[in-house]
Design a protein around this motif. Structure first.
Motif, PDB file in Angstrom:
ATOM      1  N   UNK A  97      86.107 127.388  68.616  1.00 28.59           N
ATOM      2  CA  UNK A  97      87.465 127.934  68.594  1.00 28.59           C
ATOM      3  C   UNK A  97      88.379 127.170  69.534  1.00 28.59           C
ATOM      4  N   UNK A  98      87.883 126.836  70.710  1.00 26.37           N
ATOM      5  CA  UNK A  98      88.697 126.073  71.655  1.00 26.37           C
ATOM      6  C   UNK A  98      89.033 124.706  71.100  1.00 26.37           C
ATOM      7  N   UNK A  99      88.078 124.063  70.425  1.00 31.87           N
ATOM      8  CA  UNK A  99      88.351 122.762  69.820  1.00 31.87           C
ATOM      9  C   UNK A  99      89.393 122.880  68.712  1.00 31.87           C
ATOM     10  N   UNK A 100      89.313 123.949  67.913  1.00 39.24           N
ATOM     11  CA  UNK A 100      90.314 124.161  66.866  1.00 39.24           C
ATOM     12  C   UNK A 100      91.681 124.421  67.477  1.00 39.24           C
ATOM     13  N   UNK A 101      91.722 125.210  68.562  1.00 43.42           N
ATOM     14  CA  UNK A 101      92.989 125.483  69.235  1.00 43.42           C
ATOM     15  C   UNK A 101      93.584 124.200  69.780  1.00 43.42           C
ATOM     16  N   UNK A 102      92.753 123.349  70.335  1.00 43.89           N
ATOM     17  CA  UNK A 102      93.229 122.099  70.921  1.00 43.89           C
ATOM     18  C   UNK A 102      93.895 121.223  69.865  1.00 43.89           C
ATOM     19  N   UNK A 103      93.377 121.292  68.640  1.00 41.52           N
ATOM     20  CA  UNK A 103      93.920 120.463  67.571  1.00 41.52           C
ATOM     21  C   UNK A 103      95.154 121.084  66.924  1.00 41.52           C
ATOM     22  N   UNK A 104      95.431 122.353  67.160  1.00 41.30           N
ATOM     23  CA  UNK A 104      96.520 123.010  66.439  1.00 41.30           C
ATOM     24  C   UNK A 104      97.696 123.414  67.326  1.00 41.30           C
ATOM     25  N   UNK A 105      97.889 122.746  68.472  1.00 45.59           N
ATOM     26  CA  UNK A 105      99.038 122.962  69.347  1.00 45.59           C
ATOM     27  C   UNK A 105      99.175 124.392  69.846  1.00 45.59           C
ATOM     28  N   UNK A 106      98.062 124.989  70.235  1.00 41.87           N
ATOM     29  CA  UNK A 106      98.073 126.297  70.880  1.00 41.87           C
ATOM     30  C   UNK A 106      97.289 126.186  72.177  1.00 41.87           C
ATOM     31  N   UNK A 107      97.499 127.145  73.059  1.00 40.06           N
ATOM     32  CA  UNK A 107      96.762 127.165  74.318  1.00 40.06           C
ATOM     33  C   UNK A 107      96.237 128.580  74.540  1.00 40.06           C
ATOM     34  N   UNK A 108      95.059 128.666  75.107  1.00 41.27           N
ATOM     35  CA  UNK A 108      94.465 129.952  75.442  1.00 41.27           C
ATOM     36  C   UNK A 108      94.728 130.219  76.914  1.00 41.27           C
ATOM     37  N   UNK A 109      95.335 131.355  77.204  1.00 41.41           N
ATOM     38  CA  UNK A 109      95.595 131.778  78.576  1.00 41.41           C
ATOM     39  C   UNK A 109      94.914 133.121  78.780  1.00 41.41           C
ATOM     40  N   UNK A 110      94.641 133.433  80.019  1.00 43.08           N
ATOM     41  CA  UNK A 110      94.017 134.708  80.340  1.00 43.08           C
ATOM     42  C   UNK A 110      95.011 135.564  81.111  1.00 43.08           C
ATOM     43  N   UNK A 111      95.209 136.783  80.610  1.00 42.80           N
ATOM     44  CA  UNK A 111      96.144 137.714  81.219  1.00 42.80           C
ATOM     45  C   UNK A 111      95.474 139.078  81.276  1.00 42.80           C
ATOM     46  N   UNK A 112      95.319 139.609  82.497  1.00 49.07           N
ATOM     47  CA  UNK A 112      94.671 140.901  82.717  1.00 49.07           C
ATOM     48  C   UNK A 112      93.273 140.956  82.091  1.00 49.07           C
ATOM     49  N   UNK A 113      92.545 139.865  82.202  1.00 49.13           N
ATOM     50  CA  UNK A 113      91.172 139.811  81.718  1.00 49.13           C
ATOM     51  C   UNK A 113      91.014 139.576  80.236  1.00 49.13           C
ATOM     52  N   UNK A 114      92.085 139.366  79.535  1.00 52.30           N
ATOM     53  CA  UNK A 114      92.017 139.137  78.086  1.00 52.30           C
ATOM     54  C   UNK A 114      92.485 137.734  77.760  1.00 52.30           C
ATOM     55  N   UNK A 115      91.871 137.141  76.783  1.00 53.35           N
ATOM     56  CA  UNK A 115      92.282 135.819  76.324  1.00 53.35           C
ATOM     57  C   UNK A 115      93.418 135.979  75.320  1.00 53.35           C
ATOM     58  N   UNK A 116      94.510 135.278  75.577  1.00 50.90           N
ATOM     59  CA  UNK A 116      95.663 135.286  74.674  1.00 50.90           C
ATOM     60  C   UNK A 116      95.872 133.881  74.135  1.00 50.90           C
ATOM     61  N   UNK A 117      96.209 133.780  72.894  1.00 50.22           N
ATOM     62  CA  UNK A 117      96.520 132.501  72.284  1.00 50.22           C
ATOM     63  C   UNK A 117      98.033 132.389  72.160  1.00 50.22           C
ATOM     64  N   UNK A 118      98.579 131.326  72.746  1.00 48.12           N
ATOM     65  CA  UNK A 118     100.025 131.116  72.698  1.00 48.12           C
ATOM     66  C   UNK A 118     100.302 129.821  71.953  1.00 48.12           C
ATOM     67  N   UNK A 119     101.134 129.903  70.943  1.00 45.60           N
ATOM     68  CA  UNK A 119     101.513 128.717  70.167  1.00 45.60           C
ATOM     69  C   UNK A 119     102.495 127.877  70.961  1.00 45.60           C
TER      70      UNK A 119
END
Length: 131
Positions: free
Chosen positions: A15-37
């Motif tokens: 999933x991280x590799x797919x995110x890296x290729x699709x111009x999104x970033x995974x951030x962690x907020x209050x213990x949860x992973x959020x995907x931001x385009x």
């Protein structure tokens, strides 16, 4: 001694590799992973080896340097300062030495990056207000 590896780990890496290729970033907020385009990010603010990913309403801290985060999010970001990279689609107005964003934030343009920043931003058809 045998070490067991969860299959979830490999799924997360894919999933991280797919995110890296699709111009999104995974951030962690209050213990949860959020995907931001990348299109939702207004600007990036680098502080040492960390980067604040700033949207119109929130700031998220990522444990990566500004250069790496900018590369992850794609070509819409222009480095305008040692500490700032701006999303060209979130620019409301630009002047000779600073940029006004739609969210109200004003970012400086470093003297040594003036010509390269204005050249890169000229493709967005936002002309500087006072040259």
């Amino acid at each position: 001694m045998r070490t067991s590896v969860s299959h979830d780990y490999f799924a997360d890496q894919r999933q991280l590799n797919e995110f890296h290729e699709s111009n999104v970033i995974v951030v962690y907020h209050l213990g949860r992973a959020l995907t931001i385009a990348g299109r939702d990010v207004a600007y990036l603010e680098g502080v040492g080896n960390y980067t604040f990913v700033c949207t119109a309403s929130n700031r998220y801290l990522v444990a990566k340097c500004l250069k790496i985060v900018q590369e992850m999010l794609g070509s819409d970001f222009v480095r305008v300062h040692k500490s700032y990279s701006v999303n060209r689609h979130h620019i409301r107005q630009r002047w000779f030495d600073n940029i006004q964003l739609h969210c109200g934030k004003s970012l400086p343009i470093a003297r040594r990056r003036l010509s390269s920043a204005h050249e890169a931003l000229s493709a967005t058809f936002i002309s500087p207000s006072s040259f």
